[in-house]
Design an enzyme around this catalytic site. Structure first.
Site, PDB file in Angstrom:
ATOM      1  CB  CYS A  69      -0.874   0.019   1.249  1.00 54.78           C
ATOM      2  SG  CYS A  69      -1.727   1.343   1.565  1.00 54.78           S
ATOM      3  CB  CYS A  72       0.613   1.581   4.168  1.00 55.95           C
ATOM      4  SG  CYS A  72      -1.221   1.121   3.948  1.00 55.95           S
TER       5      CYS A  72
END
Length: 148
Positions: A69, A72
């Protein structure tokens, strides 16, 4: 002297009793002698996650994330910086939802990154999306103050 707080060791998961007024004095684990607060998010999975959330007397801030991600990965250094500022008032942890899909499913994580704040074993707030350090700190502060 106040009633001791239960603090779960981020290294060996032993539950320690620490007087609240001594939290800022770099307490160590009675079992493994390691520092109870590292200033870094603790990677947790499965039973370790449950023990930290259910047995800690301090709130637990969780970053549900995944290694693939992009947002993230962008948020990770901000989250680490927030951990240095929030400990020892909170335990700051990370859960890799790719490696721990059952935890993500159990907590209904539908997007990542998602921050969740637990207090007394229960989720009290949730915020999806990446944030910088200032916004993480402000969000935690708002949600620890409770309803107004």
């Amino acid at each position: 002297m106040t009633t001791p707080l239960h603090i779960v060791c981020p290294h060996c998961d032993a539950v320690n009793r620490v007087p609240q007024e001594r939290l800022g004095e770099a307490p160590t684990c009675g079992k493994c002698q390691a520092s109870l607060f590292t200033g870094q998010p603790v990677d947790l999975s499965g039973a370790r996650f449950l023990k930290h959330v259910e047995r800690s007397d301090i709130p637990v801030l969780v970053d549900f994330w995944a290694p693939w991600c992009g947002p993230c990965r962008t948020m990770a250094p901000f989250y680490a910086q927030a951990a240095r500022q929030l400990e020892p008032r909170l335990r700051v942890v990370k859960v890799d939802t790719e490696a721990n899909q059952e935890l993500g499913a159990r907590h209904g994580i539908r997007s990542i990154p998602t921050l969740a704040l637990f207090s007394n074993g229960r989720e009290v707030a949730r915020q999806p999306g990446a944030m910088d350090t200032g916004n993480i700190l402000a969000w935690v502060q708002r949600n620890l103050q409770g309803p107004r």
